[in-house]
Design a protein around this motif. Structure first.
Motif, PDB file in Angstrom:
ATOM      1  N   PHE A   2      -5.406 -11.346  -2.199  1.00 25.77           N
ATOM      2  CA  PHE A   2      -4.417 -12.236  -2.793  1.00 25.77           C
ATOM      3  C   PHE A   2      -3.001 -11.694  -2.629  1.00 25.77           C
ATOM      4  O   PHE A   2      -2.070 -12.445  -2.345  1.00 25.77           O
ATOM      5  N   TRP A   3      -2.823 -10.392  -2.811  1.00 22.06           N
ATOM      6  CA  TRP A   3      -1.494  -9.789  -2.661  1.00 22.06           C
ATOM      7  C   TRP A   3      -0.999  -9.958  -1.220  1.00 22.06           C
ATOM      8  O   TRP A   3       0.140 -10.363  -0.997  1.00 22.06           O
TER       9      TRP A   3
ATOM     10  N   LEU B   7       6.029  -5.357   2.499  1.00 24.32           N
ATOM     11  CA  LEU B   7       4.685  -5.777   2.896  1.00 24.32           C
ATOM     12  C   LEU B   7       3.930  -4.626   3.562  1.00 24.32           C
ATOM     13  O   LEU B   7       2.774  -4.355   3.236  1.00 24.32           O
ATOM     14  N   MET B   8       4.578  -3.917   4.471  1.00 23.44           N
ATOM     15  CA  MET B   8       3.928  -2.785   5.152  1.00 23.44           C
ATOM     16  C   MET B   8       3.611  -1.655   4.163  1.00 23.44           C
ATOM     17  O   MET B   8       2.536  -1.047   4.233  1.00 23.44           O
TER      18      MET B   8
ATOM     19  N   ALA C 102     -13.121  -6.288  -7.738  1.00 28.10           N
ATOM     20  CA  ALA C 102     -11.777  -6.877  -7.832  1.00 28.10           C
ATOM     21  C   ALA C 102     -10.752  -6.024  -7.105  1.00 28.10           C
ATOM     22  O   ALA C 102      -9.885  -6.545  -6.393  1.00 28.10           O
ATOM     23  N   LEU C 103     -10.850  -4.710  -7.273  1.00 30.31           N
ATOM     24  CA  LEU C 103      -9.861  -3.823  -6.650  1.00 30.31           C
ATOM     25  C   LEU C 103      -9.979  -3.773  -5.135  1.00 30.31           C
ATOM     26  O   LEU C 103      -8.983  -3.648  -4.438  1.00 30.31           O
TER      27      LEU C 103
ATOM     28  N   PHE D 205      -0.382   1.275   0.994  1.00 27.66           N
ATOM     29  CA  PHE D 205      -0.861   1.668  -0.337  1.00 27.66           C
ATOM     30  C   PHE D 205      -2.315   1.244  -0.528  1.00 27.66           C
ATOM     31  O   PHE D 205      -3.150   2.040  -0.965  1.00 27.66           O
ATOM     32  N   PHE D 206      -2.634  -0.001  -0.219  1.00 24.59           N
ATOM     33  CA  PHE D 206      -4.015  -0.472  -0.358  1.00 24.59           C
ATOM     34  C   PHE D 206      -4.960   0.314   0.546  1.00 24.59           C
ATOM     35  O   PHE D 206      -6.056   0.681   0.136  1.00 24.59           O
ATOM     36  N   TYR D 207      -4.544   0.587   1.764  1.00 19.53           N
ATOM     37  CA  TYR D 207      -5.404   1.299   2.716  1.00 19.53           C
ATOM     38  C   TYR D 207      -5.749   2.703   2.219  1.00 19.53           C
ATOM     39  O   TYR D 207      -6.896   3.140   2.329  1.00 19.53           O
ATOM     40  N   PHE D 208      -4.767   3.415   1.674  1.00 18.49           N
ATOM     41  CA  PHE D 208      -4.997   4.798   1.267  1.00 18.49           C
ATOM     42  C   PHE D 208      -5.494   4.945  -0.163  1.00 18.49           C
ATOM     43  O   PHE D 208      -5.826   6.050  -0.583  1.00 18.49           O
ATOM     44  N   THR D 209      -5.552   3.863  -0.943  1.00 19.52           N
ATOM     45  CA  THR D 209      -6.018   3.987  -2.323  1.00 19.52           C
ATOM     46  C   THR D 209      -7.242   3.100  -2.570  1.00 19.52           C
ATOM     47  O   THR D 209      -8.363   3.572  -2.450  1.00 19.52           O
ATOM     48  N   VAL D 210      -7.031   1.847  -2.879  1.00 23.63           N
ATOM     49  CA  VAL D 210      -8.140   1.013  -3.354  1.00 23.63           C
ATOM     50  C   VAL D 210      -9.161   0.667  -2.277  1.00 23.63           C
ATOM     51  O   VAL D 210     -10.329   0.454  -2.595  1.00 23.63           O
TER      52      VAL D 210
END
Length: 152
Positions: free
Chosen positions: A19-20, A55-56, A11-12, A61-66
């Motif tokens: 979806f985000w 958005l950026m 999911a993460l 955030f998604f790229y460097f975390t999840v």
């Protein structure tokens, strides 16, 4: 083969970012296409630039975390790592260290490899319950490489 990473990883890594990004990307595109001077009492250019920055920031955030999280499975000789698109097998002798970090709400495990692999020199995942702990305890060569970090 035994899975040591959480089911939450799917999911993460896949669903939440997709979806985000779809929702906020479509919203940002819509406010750039429909050029109103004001959206309520908010100036149009401020909302457009603000949403683009939001958005950026979210994508970063998604790229460097999840998106760094991987699914990990183990057997008696190998560590199997996947990002759901590519699958890689690492022998246990390639593991340099295992670092467990407690973030209070969840824990992450970072496995440092001796040489750079297909996913880089480290593999990060969220462990599932006690399965990972039991596996490391049952393998003395891996338990010597284990380190624990408190929450940051």
């Amino acid at each position: 083969m035994q899975r040591v990473s959480s089911n939450l990883t799917l999911a993460l890594v896949l669903f939440v970012p997709v979806f985000w990004t779809t929702f906020f990307g479509a919203f940002t595109l819509a406010i750039w296409v429909y050029r109103f001077d004001y959206y309520g009492s908010v100036p149009g250019i401020a909302l457009r630039l603000g949403m683009t920055a939001f958005l950026m920031a979210g994508l970063l955030f998604f790229y460097f975390t999840v998106l760094r999280l991987k699914r990990v499975e183990v057997d008696e000789q190998f560590l199997y790592v996947t990002n759901y698109f590519k699958h890689v097998r690492y022998p246990f002798h390639q593991v340099a260290s295992i670092k467990v970090t407690d973030w209070r709400l969840f824990r992450t495990v970072s496995i440092q490899l001796k040489t750079k692999g297909s996913f880089g020199s480290s593999v990060v995942f969220i462990p599932t319950g006690r399965v990972f702990e039991e596996f490391v305890e049952n393998h003395p060569d891996l338990s010597k490489k284990r380190q624990s970090n408190p929450a940051v």
